[in-house]
Design an enzyme around this catalytic site. Structure first.
Site, short mmCIF file in Angstrom:
data_model
loop_
_atom_site.label_atom_id
_atom_site.label_comp_id
_atom_site.label_asym_id
_atom_site.label_seq_id
_atom_site.Cartn_x
_atom_site.Cartn_y
_atom_site.Cartn_z
CB ALA A 1 31.13 -50.98 14.22
CG HIS A 2 27.18 -50.00 16.81
ND1 HIS A 2 27.36 -49.22 17.93
CD2 HIS A 2 27.74 -51.19 17.09
CE1 HIS A 2 27.98 -49.92 18.86
NE2 HIS A 2 28.23 -51.12 18.38
CG ASP A 3 25.90 -45.76 17.52
OD1 ASP A 3 24.93 -45.00 17.35
OD2 ASP A 3 25.79 -46.93 17.96
CB CYS A 4 31.61 -45.34 13.10
SG CYS A 4 32.23 -46.76 14.03
CG HIS B 1 30.03 -45.93 20.27
ND1 HIS B 1 28.82 -45.26 20.34
CD2 HIS B 1 29.77 -47.19 20.69
CE1 HIS B 1 27.89 -46.08 20.80
NE2 HIS B 1 28.44 -47.27 21.01
#
Length: 277
Positions: A122-125, A142
């Site tokens: 997912a996003h910002d990982c 995250h």
């Protein structure tokens, strides 16, 4: 694009940067902001969207979609990125999303990682080096995953969870808390079941350092006083052990999640079946 091969049915948008000796199969779509490294192989029906960088020597299998917009209602369409390191294997149906413009704005994947079919980043990982996601692994936004981590099939990680270096997460585990370095988390919801002894041996960790970690985790989770207070005792006791210091720094770091602990009434398993020490 020296010596590169691009199937005529694939679409390469103007502006995309394609390295040398790249092989792009049929019916792929490479977006205008994509950067494809050297010696990359992209099989049929793969999509690389947005500002996505794919490192040298990586291989992408059919129906993978890399660089999609984040599934986050806070994202307002700003410019964000996905960066994937060298020599990564990305199997069928894998999805990876760019960061959000309301957060750090980028998703990163390290070198020599393997993502098996239908796993999701997912996003910002932030994913480290030499990481393996088994089939259908899902991680929320995250999430931070350290180096040399293995995540078993169907496991799910809650947003903002941290997984320390050399940890192992069992199949179908539901991980809502941080997993300490070298730890082994299993169950739904996941708990700390012991140390990832097999993984440490495979990575070449010296036997004395493995023993240091065994003693350190017993001290940390003996429940005689809170773990945070025990952590400083452990740091003093094993001040010359890089692995233990890594563990203590992880425990004491500021985080949005608590960390997985052994179940109440049980100790922590720190041996493995093939260990003769």
């Amino acid at each position: 694009m020296s010596n590169s091969s691009i199937h005529p049915t694939s679409i390469i948008e103007a502006g995309a940067k394609i390295g040398d000796r790249v092989n792009i199969g049929p019916f792929c779509h490479i977006g205008a902001e994509a950067v494809i490294g050297n010696d990359v192989s992209i099989l049929s029906h793969a999509v690389i969207m947005g500002a996505t960088t794919l490192g040298d020597g990586s291989k992408v299998y059919p129906n993978a979609i890399l660089g999609g917009e984040p599934q986050n209602t806070k994202h307002k369409g700003g410019h964000t990125t996905l960066t994937i390191g060298r020599n990564c294997t990305i199997r069928e149906g894998v999805t990876m999303h760019r960061g959000t413009d309301s957060s750090r704005g980028y998703t990163t994947v390290g070198n020599n990682c393997m993502f098996l079919a239908y796993s999701h980043v997912a996003h910002d990982c932030d994913i480290g080096d030499n990481v393996t996601f088994s089939n259908n692994v899902m991680i929320g936004g995250h999430v931070t995953v350290g180096n040399n981590v293995i995540i078993g099939g169907g496991a799910a990680l809650h947003q903002f969870v941290r997984v320390g270096h050399h940890a192992f997460i069992g199949g179908l585990a539901a991980v809502a808390k941080d997993v300490v370095p070298y730890g082994m988390a299993i169950g739904n919801h996941a708990y700390l079941a012991g140390l990832n002894i097999v993984g440490m041996k495979r990575s070449g960790m010296a036997r004395p350092e493995i023993h240091n970690l065994r003693h350190a985790v017993r001290m940390l989770f003996d429940r005689s006083k809170p773990v945070y207070k025990r952590a400083e005792d452990v740091r003093l006791e094993f001040s010359q052990s890089p692995a233990v210091i890594d563990l203590i720094d992880f425990i004491l770091a500021d985080t949005k999640r608590h960390y997985c602990t052994p179940p109440l009434g049980s100790g922590i398993e720190t041996s493995d079946s093939d260990d003769n020490s």
